[in-house]
Design a protein around this motif. Structure first.
Motif, short mmCIF file in Angstrom:
data_model
loop_
_atom_site.label_atom_id
_atom_site.label_comp_id
_atom_site.label_asym_id
_atom_site.label_seq_id
_atom_site.Cartn_x
_atom_site.Cartn_y
_atom_site.Cartn_z
N ASP A 1 10.44 103.40 43.98
CA ASP A 1 10.83 104.92 44.04
C ASP A 1 12.09 104.95 44.93
OD1 ASP A 1 10.73 107.37 43.24
OD2 ASP A 1 8.83 107.82 44.66
N LYS A 2 13.19 105.65 44.49
CA LYS A 2 14.55 105.85 45.14
C LYS A 2 14.74 106.88 45.74
CE LYS A 2 17.26 102.79 42.21
NZ LYS A 2 18.35 102.60 41.07
N LEU A 3 14.57 107.07 47.22
CA LEU A 3 14.70 108.22 47.95
C LEU A 3 15.96 108.64 47.92
CD1 LEU A 3 12.97 110.16 49.74
CD2 LEU A 3 13.59 108.39 51.72
N LEU A 4 16.92 107.82 48.08
CA LEU A 4 18.28 108.15 48.28
C LEU A 4 19.26 107.43 47.24
CD1 LEU A 4 19.90 109.79 50.32
CD2 LEU A 4 20.48 107.87 51.47
N GLN A 5 20.12 108.06 46.70
CA GLN A 5 21.22 107.31 45.87
C GLN A 5 22.44 107.75 46.39
OE1 GLN A 5 18.99 108.26 41.89
NE2 GLN A 5 20.13 106.52 41.30
N VAL A 6 23.39 106.84 46.97
CA VAL A 6 24.55 107.33 46.94
C VAL A 6 25.51 106.62 46.04
CG1 VAL A 6 26.44 107.03 49.14
CG2 VAL A 6 23.99 107.21 49.58
N LYS A 7 26.52 107.60 45.70
CA LYS A 7 27.48 107.24 44.59
C LYS A 7 28.69 107.38 45.01
CE LYS A 7 23.86 107.62 40.93
NZ LYS A 7 23.30 108.34 39.70
N GLY A 8 29.57 106.59 44.96
CA GLY A 8 30.94 106.45 45.01
C GLY A 8 31.32 107.53 46.32
N LEU A 9 30.63 107.39 47.34
CA LEU A 9 30.98 108.31 48.59
C LEU A 9 32.20 107.86 49.37
CD1 LEU A 9 29.87 110.33 50.63
CD2 LEU A 9 28.87 108.38 51.93
N LYS A 10 33.17 109.07 49.08
CA LYS A 10 34.47 108.90 49.96
C LYS A 10 34.52 109.84 51.20
CE LYS A 10 36.86 107.06 46.00
NZ LYS A 10 38.08 107.26 45.38
N LYS A 11 34.73 109.43 52.22
CA LYS A 11 35.10 110.32 53.46
C LYS A 11 36.49 110.10 53.89
CE LYS A 11 34.66 113.57 56.37
NZ LYS A 11 35.02 114.90 55.90
N PHE A 12 37.53 110.83 53.81
CA PHE A 12 38.85 110.75 54.42
C PHE A 12 38.96 111.71 55.27
CE2 PHE A 12 40.53 109.13 50.00
CZ PHE A 12 39.68 107.84 50.15
N PHE A 13 39.69 111.28 56.63
CA PHE A 13 39.83 112.08 57.58
C PHE A 13 41.66 112.25 57.57
CE2 PHE A 13 35.89 110.57 59.12
CZ PHE A 13 35.24 111.61 59.44
N PRO A 14 42.03 113.56 57.34
CA PRO A 14 43.44 113.78 57.31
C PRO A 14 44.01 113.26 58.73
CG PRO A 14 42.44 115.71 57.44
CD PRO A 14 41.28 114.90 57.32
N ILE A 15 45.41 113.00 58.64
CA ILE A 15 46.01 112.49 59.99
C ILE A 15 47.05 113.62 59.87
CG2 ILE A 15 47.43 110.85 61.19
CD1 ILE A 15 46.48 108.75 59.57
N GLN A 16 47.24 114.48 60.85
CA GLN A 16 47.93 115.57 60.90
C GLN A 16 49.02 115.49 62.05
OE1 GLN A 16 44.99 118.47 61.51
NE2 GLN A 16 45.19 119.05 59.59
N LYS A 17 50.37 115.80 61.87
CA LYS A 17 51.43 115.44 62.73
C LYS A 17 52.28 116.90 62.86
CE LYS A 17 53.06 111.06 63.62
NZ LYS A 17 53.44 109.79 62.90
N GLY A 18 52.76 116.95 64.09
CA GLY A 18 53.77 117.98 64.17
C GLY A 18 53.07 119.35 64.51
N PHE A 19 54.10 120.34 64.51
CA PHE A 19 53.63 121.55 64.90
C PHE A 19 52.95 122.37 63.92
CE2 PHE A 19 54.93 126.34 65.03
CZ PHE A 19 54.12 126.47 66.26
N LEU A 20 53.49 122.10 62.67
CA LEU A 20 52.66 122.71 61.54
C LEU A 20 51.22 121.97 61.08
CD1 LEU A 20 55.90 123.79 59.41
CD2 LEU A 20 54.33 125.30 60.94
N LYS A 21 51.16 120.90 61.71
CA LYS A 21 50.03 120.35 61.38
C LYS A 21 50.04 119.72 59.95
CE LYS A 21 47.27 120.18 64.95
NZ LYS A 21 47.28 120.82 66.12
N ARG A 22 51.11 119.11 59.69
CA ARG A 22 51.18 118.54 58.13
C ARG A 22 50.37 117.63 57.98
NH1 ARG A 22 55.93 116.36 56.91
NH2 ARG A 22 56.52 116.39 58.77
N THR A 23 49.80 117.39 56.78
CA THR A 23 49.22 116.18 56.48
C THR A 23 49.68 114.97 56.15
OG1 THR A 23 47.04 117.42 56.24
CG2 THR A 23 46.88 115.10 55.41
N VAL A 24 49.85 113.90 56.99
CA VAL A 24 50.89 112.82 56.69
C VAL A 24 50.08 111.67 56.22
CG1 VAL A 24 52.75 113.55 58.36
CG2 VAL A 24 50.84 112.02 59.24
#
Lengths: 353, 355
Positions: free
Chosen positions: B13-36
Motif C-alpha cells: 500500500d503506497k501511503l505517499l507518492q512523490v513525483k517530480g518534486l521541485k523546490k527552488f528558492f529565488p535569490i534576490q538582489k538589489g533594491f528592487l529584489k530582482r530575482t537573479v
C-alpha cells in the motif's frame, strides 16, 4: 603513572576546575588525571557537561570567568626525551603571566569546534595568521606571510596566495576548519588540542580533516588531544582514551583496551548504546537509563550510580571512588575494582568486567 | 480517533507518492529584489513511501533532505511536482495543490518531529498546552478530555503524567524530545516526518529515543519519513534508504542492500567515511572524497557529483544521469552504475580483523 611509552609530554594529575556562580558551585572538572605522550593522540570522550572541553581550556588557562583551577597539576615537559625532569607546572602559572602566554600557541595550540566563530569576521585569514606568527616568532611581515602561505598549502588549501586575503565568511566550513588548523600549527606546537574539530562538519569533510590531522601529526611529530563525543572518531584517531563523566575521569587506557576490554560500567554502557553501520535493521541498542544529572544536583558517591547497571547500594552512593591503576597503564574509577580506601577488590567482582 | 479503525495496511500500500518534486528558492538582489537565480534545493525528486515502513532520507548538509521533508508536509509551497497522499478514508489527494481548509484537515494525518528539542518547544507553555494544542486546534475543546488524552500520550512516550503542568525547562534534552514526539502523535497521525530527531541528543540518550520510535511504530502502525545524516542511526531504523546529493536522488534501495552493495560512488564514499567505533577496524584504504559539496545555486554540468567522483568520465561531465532501476527495488542515477565494482560495508575491514 609513567607508562611504557617514554616520558609523557604532559601529565595532568588530580585536576579540579570550579566555577563559583550565584546559584552554587559548579565542579566542572572534579578530579582528572591523564598523560599525553609525544607524537601520540589522546582521545577525550564524554557527553555534554562532562567537562571535557574545560580540561582542554584549563591546560591553556583560557577558562571563561569565573572558572579557575583549584587543585591539581599540569606538568608540561618541553623536552621529554632528553630532559624528563625539566617540567613546568602550568596550573601554578597565572593566566596572564608571561610564561603562560609564551606557552600558548607556541607549545600548545587549540582548534575550536565552530570554524564559523573562531575567526574574526573583520580581518582576513592572512592577517590573523600573520599576527599570531609574528607575536611568537621574530619574523618580518613578509617572512610571516610566506610562512602563512606555506601553511595554507600544507593543510591542502588550493590557491593559498589568493585565499590568504579572503575573509572567513568567504570560505566553506571544511576550508575554514583547514585554515584554523593551519593557524594552530603555525608555531609548530608540541601539543594540538582539538576540541570537537569535526562536529560541525559533514561526514565526507570530517574524513578529510581527520586524515589531515593524522598526516600533520606524522610530519610534525606533535601530540594531539582530541576532544569529542563521537566514539567513532575516537576509535579512528586515538592511541589512548580518557572517558569522562560529570567532571571526573572514569577510565583511562590504551584505545584498543577501551573498546575491547572496557572496565567501567559507563564505558561499557556507552559502547552498547551506540549503533554502527554494522547494526542490523530493527536491532535494539541498550540505552543507558535516565539522563545526565544537573551540575548543581550531583548524586553522592560515584556520580554515575543512579544510571549504573552494576549499582551496589551502600557502596556506590556513599564515598566517591578513586581513580586508580588496574593493570599496566589502564586506570579506572569504580568500586567494582577498588574499595573506598583504594585496595583492589578481588575475585568475584573482576568477572563482571 | 477517527483513523484508528483504518483498513489493515497491505504490504504494498503506497501511503505517499512523490513525483517530480521541485523546490527552488529565488535569490534576490538589489533594491528592487530582482530575482537573479534560484537555489535548486530539491530538483526532480521521485519516491514512494509504503504504509508502515520507515524510509530513511540521508545526505550531507545542503542536499535538500530537510526541504523534501518539509515539502511533503506542505510546510513549503512546492515549485513543481505532485505529492500524492493516500488518506485514511481511502482517497488520494495531491498535497502540493491542496488549499487551506483541506490541507488543515489533512494535517492531522501527518505530523513532524523536529531536530532541536530546545527551540521546538515554547518555553512559556506547559506540557499540557504543548501536547494539547493540536487536539484543541482539531476540535477537542473540552479541557478535561484533553487532559486525559495528554496523560495517555505522556505515558505512551515514557513520561509521567504528573509532570503535565510543568514547563519545558524542567526537562532534559531526551525528555524534551519525548514531549515533541507526544505532540506529534496527539492526533493519531499515519505519517510522521522525523527531521534528525536524535542528532541534538547526547549519545547515551539517542538509543532511548530510537528505541521509543521503533516501539511506537509497532504499536501504532506508523509510517516514518526519517531524515538523518547519521548512517548508523538510519541503518538501525530504516527499511529503505534514499540517498540525496545536491537536490537529487542518487540512490534508493532496501537498507541492507544499500549498505552491503552500494551502486553509486557517492553512497560508497559516504559509507567509507563513516567512522566505525572500533579501533581494530581502522581502514587503511579508505576512499576520502576530495573537494566540497556543489553549490545548489550553481550546480556543475552533467552529473552533479562528477567533480568529486573518482570514476568520472566525459559522459558524466556532459549528461545528467537519470534514476534507473538496476535491480528490483534498487535504483541509481549513475552512468557507470553497472560497470563499477563498489565496496559496501560487508567487504570493508570487519571488526574482527586486525591491521
Amino acid at each position: 603513572m609513567a607508562a611504557g611509552r617514554g616520558t609523557p609530554l604532559i601529565s595532568v594529575t588530580d585536576l579540579e576546575v570550579h566555577f563559583p556562580t550565584d546559584e552554587g558551585l559548579v565542579r566542572a572538572v572534579d578530579g582528572v588525571s591523564f598523560d599525553i605522550f609525544p607524537g601520540r593522540t589522546l582521545g577525550v570522550v564524554g557527553e555534554s557537561g562532562c567537562g571535557k572541553s574545560t580540561v582542554g581550556r584549563a591546560i591553556l588557562q583560557i577558562l571563561d570567568r569565573p572558572g579557575r583551577i583549584v587543585n591539581g597539576s599540569i606538568e608540561l615537559r618541553l623536552d621529554p626525551e632528553t630532559d624528563p625532569d625539566d617540567a613546568v607546572d602550568l596550573a601554578s602559572l597565572g593566566p596572564n603571566s608571561g610564561p603562560m602566554r609564551a606557552v600558548r600557541w607556541a607549545d600548545i595550540s587549540l582548534i575550536f569546534q565552530e570554524p564559523m566563530t573562531s575567526f574574526s569576521p573583520v580581518h582576513t585569514i592572512g592577517n590573523q595568521m600573520i599576527e599570531a606568527i609574528r607575536s611568537h616568532r621574530g619574523y618580518s611581515k613578509r617572512e610571516a606571510r610566506e610562512w602563512a602561505v606555506e601553511l595554507l598549502s600544507m593543510v591542502g588549501i588550493s590557491n593559498p596566495r589568493q585565499r590568504i586575503d579572503e575573509f572567513s565568511h568567504q570560505l566553506s566550513g571544511g576550508i575554514r576548519q583547514r585554515a584554523m588548523i593551519a593557524m594552530a600549527i603555525s608555531c609548530e606546537p608540541k601539543l594540538l588540542i582539538a576540541d570537537e574539530p569535526t562536529t560541525a562538519l559533514d561526514v565526507t569533510t570530517q574524513a578529510q580533516i581527520l586524515d589531515l590531522l593524522r598526516e600533520l601529526q606524522e610530519s610534525q611529530g606533535m601530540a594531539i588531544m582530541l576532544i569529542t563525543h563521537d566514539l567513532g572518531v575516537i576509535a579512528e584517531m586515538a592511541d589512548e582514551v580518557l572517558v569522562m563523566y560529570l567532571g571526573r575521569g572514569v577510565e583511562f587506557g590504551p584505545s584498543d583496551d577501551m573498546f575491547h576490554n572496557p572496565k567501567h560500567p559507563y564505558t561499557t554502557s556507552l559502547l552498547t548504546s551506540i549503533p554502527s553501520i554494522y547494526t542490523k535493521r530493527g536491532e535494539r541498542m541498550q540505552p543507558i537509563a535516565g539522563s545526565i544529572p544537573h551540575p548543581f544536583n550531583r548524586p553522592p558517591g560515584c556520580t554515575f550510580n543512579p544510571r549504573c547497571p552494576s549499582f551496589m547500594p551502600g557502596v556506590c552512593d556513599h564515598d566517591p571512588p578513586l581513580f586508580l591503576p588496574l593493570e599496566g597503564p589502564h586506570l579506572v574509577r569504580c568500586f567494582l575494582y577498588h574499595d573506598a580506601q583504594g585496595n583492589p577488590v578481588t575475585a568475584e567482582a573482576e568477572n563482571d568486567g | 480517533m477517527d483513523d484508528s479503525n483504518a483498513t489493515q495496511p497491505e504490504s504494498n500500500d503506497k501511503l505517499l507518492q512523490v513525483k517530480g518534486l521541485k523546490k527552488f528558492f529565488p535569490i534576490q538582489k538589489g533594491f528592487l529584489k530582482r530575482t537573479v537565480g534560484h537555489v535548486r534545493a530539491v530538483d526532480d525528486v521521485t519516491f514512494d513511501l509504503h504504509e508502515g515502513e520507515t524510509l530513511g532520507l540521508v545526505g550531507e548538509s545542503g542536499c535538500g533532505k530537510t526541504t523534501t521533508a518539509r515539502c511533503v508536509l506542505r510546510a513549503y509551497d512546492v515549485t513543481e511536482g505532485e505529492i500524492l497522499f493516500h488518506t485514511g478514508d481511502d482517497r488520494t489527494v495531491d498535497i502540493a495543490s491542496l488549499s487551506g481548509g483541506e490541507l488543515r484537515s489533512l494535517r492531522r494525518e501527518m505530523q513532524m518531529i523536529f531536530q532541536d528539542p530546545f527551540s521546538s518547544l515554547n518555553p512559556r507553555m506547559t506540557l499540557f498546552d504543548i501536547v494539547g494544542e493540536p487536539l484543541f486546534v482539531h476540535g477537542m475543546k473540552s479541557s478535561g478530555s484533553r487532559a486525559d488524552r495528554v496523560a495517555e500520550l505522556m505515558r505512551l512516550v515514557g513520561l509521567r503524567p504528573e509532570y503535565m503542568r510543568r514547563f519545558p525547562h524542567a526537562f532534559s534534552g531526551g525528555e524534551r524530545q519525548r514531549i515533541g514526539i507526544a505532540r506529534a502523535l496527539a492526533l493519531n497521525p499515519r505519517l510522521v516526518v522525523a527531521d534528525e530527531p536524535v542528532s541534538a541528543l547526547d549519545v547515551s540518550v539517542q538509543a532511548q529515543v530510537i528505541n521509543l520510535l521503533m516501539d511506537l511504530q509497532e504499536e501504532l502502525s506508523l509510517t516514518y519519513l526519517f531524515v538523518a545524516h547519521d548512517l548508523s542511526v538510519v541503518k538501525q531504523i530504516a527499511d529503505r534508504v534514499v540517498v540525496m546529493y545536491v537536490g537529487k536522488i542518487v540512490e534508493v534501495a532496501e537498507t541492507e542492500e544499500l549498505y552491503a552493495n552500494p551502486k553509486h560512488p557517492y553512497t560508497a564514499a559516504l559509507l567509507s567515511a563513516a567512522p566505525i567505533p572500533d579501533p581494530r577496524a581502522r581502514q587503511s584504504s579508505r576512499t576520502v572524497l576530495s573537494g566540497e559539496v556543489a553549490n545548489p545555486a550553481n550546480p556543475p554540468s552533467g552529473c552533479y557529483f562528477h567533480p568529486r567522483c573518482p570514476f568520472a568520465t566525459d559522459v558524466c561531465r556532459e549528461v545528467t544521469p537519470a534514476l534507473e532501476e538496476v535491480a528490483p527495488g534498487h535504483s541509481v542515477s549513475c552512468h557507470r552504475a553497472k560497470e563499477l565494482e563498489l565496496v559496501g560495508i560487508g567487504e570493508m575491514a570487519s571488526p574482527q580483523t586486525t591491521d
